[in-house]
Scaffold this active site. Structure first.
Site, PDB file in Angstrom:
ATOM      1  N   PHE A  59      -5.323   3.914  14.572  1.00 24.35           N
ATOM      2  CA  PHE A  59      -5.540   4.914  13.530  1.00 24.35           C
ATOM      3  C   PHE A  59      -6.659   4.429  12.632  1.00 24.35           C
ATOM      4  CE2 PHE A  59      -2.432   8.384  13.203  1.00 24.35           C
ATOM      5  CZ  PHE A  59      -1.636   8.075  14.292  1.00 24.35           C
ATOM      6  N   ASN A 111       0.851  -1.194   0.000  1.00 29.21           N
ATOM      7  CA  ASN A 111       0.000   0.000   0.000  1.00 29.21           C
ATOM      8  C   ASN A 111       0.886   1.243   0.000  1.00 29.21           C
ATOM      9  OD1 ASN A 111       0.491   0.827   2.873  1.00 29.21           O
ATOM     10  ND2 ASN A 111      -0.404  -1.189   3.241  1.00 29.21           N
ATOM     11  N   ASP A 137      -4.964  -5.965   4.960  1.00 33.24           N
ATOM     12  CA  ASP A 137      -6.087  -6.740   5.493  1.00 33.24           C
ATOM     13  C   ASP A 137      -6.134  -8.138   4.878  1.00 33.24           C
ATOM     14  OD1 ASP A 137      -6.974  -4.724   7.137  1.00 33.24           O
ATOM     15  OD2 ASP A 137      -8.195  -3.791   5.576  1.00 33.24           O
ATOM     16  N   LYS A 146     -12.251  -2.796  18.512  1.00 28.72           N
ATOM     17  CA  LYS A 146     -10.884  -3.237  18.818  1.00 28.72           C
ATOM     18  C   LYS A 146     -10.480  -2.931  20.265  1.00 28.72           C
ATOM     19  CE  LYS A 146      -9.638  -2.687  13.948  1.00 28.72           C
ATOM     20  NZ  LYS A 146      -8.571  -2.745  12.950  1.00 28.72           N
ATOM     21  N   LYS A 166     -14.520   1.390  14.984  1.00 28.86           N
ATOM     22  CA  LYS A 166     -13.246   0.655  15.116  1.00 28.86           C
ATOM     23  C   LYS A 166     -12.751   0.686  16.557  1.00 28.86           C
ATOM     24  CE  LYS A 166     -11.785   1.171  10.383  1.00 28.86           C
ATOM     25  NZ  LYS A 166     -11.017   1.841   9.364  1.00 28.86           N
ATOM     26  N   LYS A 168       9.525 -17.604  -9.015  1.00 27.18           N
ATOM     27  CA  LYS A 168       8.922 -16.468  -9.708  1.00 27.18           C
ATOM     28  C   LYS A 168       7.844 -16.960 -10.677  1.00 27.18           C
ATOM     29  CE  LYS A 168      10.041 -12.585 -12.596  1.00 27.18           C
ATOM     30  NZ  LYS A 168      10.841 -12.219 -13.730  1.00 27.18           N
TER      31      LYS A 168
HETATM   32  N1  CTP Z   1      -4.762  -2.798  11.862  1.00 26.18           N
HETATM   33  C1  CTP Z   1      -4.089  -3.861  12.414  1.00 26.18           C
HETATM   34  N2  CTP Z   1      -4.071  -5.060  11.749  1.00 26.18           N
HETATM   35  C2  CTP Z   1      -4.690  -5.204  10.573  1.00 26.18           C
HETATM   36  C3  CTP Z   1      -5.381  -4.108  10.000  1.00 26.18           C
HETATM   37  C4  CTP Z   1      -5.407  -2.910  10.676  1.00 26.18           C
HETATM   38  O1  CTP Z   1      -3.525  -3.748  13.490  1.00 26.18           O
HETATM   39  N3  CTP Z   1      -4.642  -6.374   9.940  1.00 26.18           N
HETATM   40  C5  CTP Z   1      -4.791  -1.517  12.610  1.00 26.18           C
HETATM   41  C6  CTP Z   1      -4.155  -0.337  11.903  1.00 26.18           C
HETATM   42  O2  CTP Z   1      -2.774  -0.226  12.226  1.00 26.18           O
HETATM   43  C7  CTP Z   1      -4.957   0.832  12.443  1.00 26.18           C
HETATM   44  C8  CTP Z   1      -6.328   0.245  12.713  1.00 26.18           C
HETATM   45  O3  CTP Z   1      -6.143  -1.175  12.780  1.00 26.18           O
HETATM   46  O4  CTP Z   1      -4.437   1.317  13.656  1.00 26.18           O
HETATM   47  C9  CTP Z   1      -7.386   0.551  11.689  1.00 26.18           C
HETATM   48  O5  CTP Z   1      -6.913   0.203  10.411  1.00 26.18           O
HETATM   49  P1  CTP Z   1      -7.785   0.484   9.111  1.00 26.18           P
HETATM   50  O6  CTP Z   1      -7.043  -0.056   7.932  1.00 26.18           O
HETATM   51  O7  CTP Z   1      -8.223   1.932   9.103  1.00 26.18           O
HETATM   52  O8  CTP Z   1      -9.082  -0.335   9.387  1.00 26.18           O
HETATM   53  P2  CTP Z   1      -9.435  -1.846   9.316  1.00 26.18           P
HETATM   54  O9  CTP Z   1      -9.650  -2.332  10.712  1.00 26.18           O
HETATM   55  O10 CTP Z   1      -8.410  -2.599   8.522  1.00 26.18           O
HETATM   56  O11 CTP Z   1     -10.850  -1.817   8.588  1.00 26.18           O
HETATM   57  P3  CTP Z   1     -11.221  -1.340   7.082  1.00 26.18           P
HETATM   58  O12 CTP Z   1      -9.990  -1.598   6.238  1.00 26.18           O
HETATM   59  O13 CTP Z   1     -12.373  -2.225   6.744  1.00 26.18           O
HETATM   60  O14 CTP Z   1     -11.578   0.122   7.171  1.00 26.18           O
END
Ligand code: CTP
Length: 399
Positions: A328, A215, A284, A346, A342, A294
């Site tokens: 975040f 990303n 995610d 969490k 969130k 490869k």
């Molecule tokens: N986070 C994490 N582990 C993951 C995904 C996210 O610890 N596998 C943490 C990120 O570091 C951030 C928070 O969860 O502090 C929210 O991440 P975000 O990407 O905004 O949300 P998601 O929980 O992944 O949900 P979505 O992508 O559906 O918005």
């Protein structure tokens, strides 16, 4: 009181230069020894004689003036005598010169020659403040222990209501007092004794030995938090995914590649942490299968199956045992609502939400939401400034 403190007030060529008079008066009332250094442009906006009268010391306008001839090498003597240098107002031009090592007048030379703490109060047109070159210079200076105050939103010289107004002299004096060596509330001390674990950067989920799903995260927010926490005395562990940023000094850095290794590093280091801040952009989903050779370009289309990664933050929320947990949320819509969801899913103590467009940028507009639903809104500012606002909020909640 500021008795026995030598303060240099740098005044540069912004319309707000007249406010330097109030700043100098306030510092004098607190008994500081104040020396004003003006750029040539500033002298067109406010008279050196006024500032000389208010400060009670000669005003330095160029390096070769006779006024300071009682000192052996005047600008160096002054630079080394100072306990703090305040530049108020500070233009984009002077910020740029200082950030790039240009010392072509008395003020920039003194700043470069001085080991003292520097406090910068920028004032400029809003578009100038948002200019990427200015943002980059501010960020760089902040990472080198320059402290910025403001600019604030308000009525600008050009007539519009926007960001760019110099902070109030009273606020500048308060911040300078806080930063002065020996000050009880010096920013270098308020996280002393605290262990802080911060994650930063993006994860890379391998498809094969040369390809990955990643990303756009730059790691700037997490690195700014790590740097600011260290400056404020914390013992910092930084678990870093991919980034081009250099590892900050004085911090334990653990480099990781993917969500799985970030999870392992965070879990292995979580014991004893007072604060954990998950600023990383964790993938995610990851490819269900990682090819060990490869992938060859054979068929017209290929299908990649993805599986969910572990949610590190949710895991920390489940295991939480006295640690202050901060997450975040990067959102494109319904920012506060999504962030609050969130936070409760969490089990967080605090969540910071910004627009997804802030990714890769040097600055961001953030909202800090606490467990009681209070939302603190912060206008666009450099990520180093945001980092300190976040740490201020955390401290206000844990002490
Ligand atoms: N986070 C994490 N582990 C993951 C995904 C996210 O610890 N596998 C943490 C990120 O570091 C951030 C928070 O969860 O502090 C929210 O991440 P975000 O990407 O905004 O949300 P998601 O929980 O992944 O949900 P979505 O992508 O559906 O918005």
């Amino acid at each position: 009181m500021l008795t026995n403190k030598t303060i240099i007030v740098g005044v540069t060529g912004g319309i707000a230069a007249y406010k330097a008079c109030e700043l100098v008066s306030r510092l004098k009332k607190l008994n500081a020894d104040v020396w004003v250094v003006m750029t040539a442009a500033a002298t067109k906006l406010v008279g050196p004689i006024t500032l000389r009268t208010l400060s009670g010391n000669p005003v330095v306008t160029d390096l070769f003036a006779d006024e300071l001839s009682t000192l052996p090498v005047p600008h160096i003597a002054l630079a080394q005598k100072a306990d703090i240098i305040i530049i108020a107002p500070c233009t984009a031009n002077i910020i740029g010169k200082i950030a790039n090592g240009i010392a072509d007048d008395a003020l920039t030379t003194i700043v470069m020659a001085s080991p003292a703490q520097k406090l910068i109060a920028p004032a400029m047109n809003a578009e100038m403040w948002r200019n990427p070159a200015v943002k980059k210079n501010v960020s760089w200076l902040e990472s080198r222990d320059f402290v910025f105050i403001g600019p604030e939103e308000g009525k600008l010289a050009c007539g519009s209501e926007d960001i760019g107004v110099m902070s109030k002299p009273r606020a500048i004096v308060k911040e300078a007092t806080r930063l002065l060596p020996g000050s009880k509330t010096a920013s270098a001390a308020d996280l002393t004794g605290k262990k802080v674990l911060i994650t930063a950067g993006g994860t890379r989920e391998a498809i094969d030995p040369v390809r990955f799903i990643g990303n756009r995260s730059s790691g700037k927010m997490g690195y700014a938090l790590a740097e600011a926490a260290r400056q404020r005395g914390a013992e910092v562990t930084l678990v870093s995914g991919s980034t081009h940023l250099a590892a900050p000094e004085g911090i334990t850095v653990i480099k990781v590649e993917d969500a799985k290794s970030m999870h392992e590093a965070v879990i292995a280091n979580r014991a004893g942490q007072h604060i954990i801040i998950m600023a990383a952009a964790v993938a995610d989903y990851r490819p269900t299968i990682t090819f060990w050779q490869k992938l060859k370009k054979e068929s017209e289309t290929i299908k990649l199956e993805l599986s969910k990664t572990v949610d590190i933050l949710a895991d920390l929320g489940r295991l939480k045992n006295g640690t202050y947990l901060v997450g975040f949320a990067a959102e494109t819509n319904d920012h506060v609502e999504n962030a609050k969801a969130k936070m409760s899913e969490k089990n967080l103590d605090l969540i910071i939400v910004n627009d997804a467009s802030a990714i890769e940028q040097d600055s961001s507009e953030i909202k800090i939401i606490d467990k009681h639903g209070n939302v603190d809104e912060h206008p666009e500012q450099a990520k180093h400034q945001s980092a300190n606002k976040i740490l201020d909020k955390i401290l206000s909640q844990i002490t």
